[in-house]
Design an enzyme around this catalytic site. Structure first.
Site, PDB file in Angstrom:
ATOM      1  N   ASP A  27      72.248  14.827  56.332  1.00  0.00           N
ATOM      2  CA  ASP A  27      71.226  15.459  54.702  1.00  0.00           C
ATOM      3  C   ASP A  27      69.416  15.093  55.083  1.00  0.00           C
ATOM      4  O   ASP A  27      68.722  16.226  54.785  1.00  0.00           O
ATOM      5  CB  ASP A  27      71.484  13.856  53.758  1.00  0.00           C
ATOM      6  CG  ASP A  27      71.032  12.942  54.670  1.00  0.00           C
ATOM      7  OD1 ASP A  27      71.070  12.522  56.126  1.00  0.00           O
ATOM      8  OD2 ASP A  27      70.976  11.615  53.809  1.00  0.00           O
ATOM      9  N   ASP A  64      64.224  13.901  59.257  1.00  0.00           N
ATOM     10  CA  ASP A  64      63.207  12.438  59.377  1.00  0.00           C
ATOM     11  C   ASP A  64      62.534  12.575  60.457  1.00  0.00           C
ATOM     12  O   ASP A  64      61.407  13.461  60.792  1.00  0.00           O
ATOM     13  CB  ASP A  64      63.522  10.834  59.040  1.00  0.00           C
ATOM     14  CG  ASP A  64      62.203  10.380  58.770  1.00  0.00           C
ATOM     15  OD1 ASP A  64      61.284  10.534  58.146  1.00  0.00           O
ATOM     16  OD2 ASP A  64      63.026   8.821  58.001  1.00  0.00           O
ATOM     17  N   LYS A  94      61.580  16.432  56.261  1.00  0.00           N
ATOM     18  CA  LYS A  94      60.030  15.323  55.520  1.00  0.00           C
ATOM     19  C   LYS A  94      58.835  15.964  56.735  1.00  0.00           C
ATOM     20  O   LYS A  94      58.876  15.461  57.327  1.00  0.00           O
ATOM     21  CB  LYS A  94      60.505  13.969  55.672  1.00  0.00           C
ATOM     22  CG  LYS A  94      61.234  13.308  54.290  1.00  0.00           C
ATOM     23  CD  LYS A  94      60.974  11.820  54.673  1.00  0.00           C
ATOM     24  CE  LYS A  94      62.161  11.750  53.679  1.00  0.00           C
ATOM     25  NZ  LYS A  94      61.642   9.982  53.928  1.00  0.00           N
TER      26      LYS A  94
END
Length: 179
Positions: free
Chosen positions: A95, A98, A126
């Site tokens: 998903d 990071d 991100k």
């Protein structure tokens, strides 16, 4: 809560990623590995759009706790994965990208199981969080460094059902008292 990515944008991006994956893997033996739990909705939508034959497996990306109370290394079950990755192209679906540490630990393990080539697909990247040299091969959206929910992603077990992706405000991140 602030909506960052609307439902229609998600559909369009999943369609785009599916087309890119089809082009990249046309004529190849493909195994898709989804990382639980946040990727389930994205993975389900994505694999329905991929018009190629593939093997599918899910693995937990939750890391066991070590003696220090800090997360330990990511461990996969080779007995489950070896038969479906050996000699095949592998696409790991997650998903959120990071720090990159999950891929940093997982990809060498898949290589050790004999995968022909390992690539990654993520819905969200991100900004400013990466701590490894790894970059996702297929990416949906770049988002600010905020806590996001919806489209399968949660906070304390809530918000997975939202058909869009939203960023929680700091006040919404405070744990609710147990009843």
């Amino acid at each position: 809560m602030q909506i960052l990515i609307a439902e229609e944008q998600l559909r369009e991006t999943v369609d785009r990623l599916a087309r890119q994956i089809e082009e990249a893997y046309s004529g190849r033996s493909l195994t898709i590995i989804g990382l639980l739990l946040g990727s389930v909705v994205f993975l389900a939508d994505l694999v329905r759009k991929i018009g190629l034959p593939y093997e599918l497996e899910m693995v937990s990306s939750r890391q066991p706790m070590g003696n220090s109370g800090r997360p330990g290394p990511l461990v996969i079950n080779p007995d489950v994965l070896a038969p479906i990755v050996e000699g095949r192209d592998v696409l790991v679906v997650k998903d959120i990208f990071d720090t990159g540490e999950t891929f940093w630990e997982l990809i060498p393990q898949l290589d050790d199981l004999g995968a022909a080539r390992v690539r990654s697909a993520v819905l969200l990247v991100k900004q400013g969080r990466r701590r490894t040299p790894i970059q996702p091969d297929f990416r949906g959206f770049e988002i600010p460094d905020r806590f996001v929910v919806g489209y399968g992603m949660d906070h304390l077990g809530k918000y997975r059902h939202l058909p869009y992706i939203a960023a929680l405000e700091p006040a919404e991140l405070v744990a609710e008292p147990e009843s």
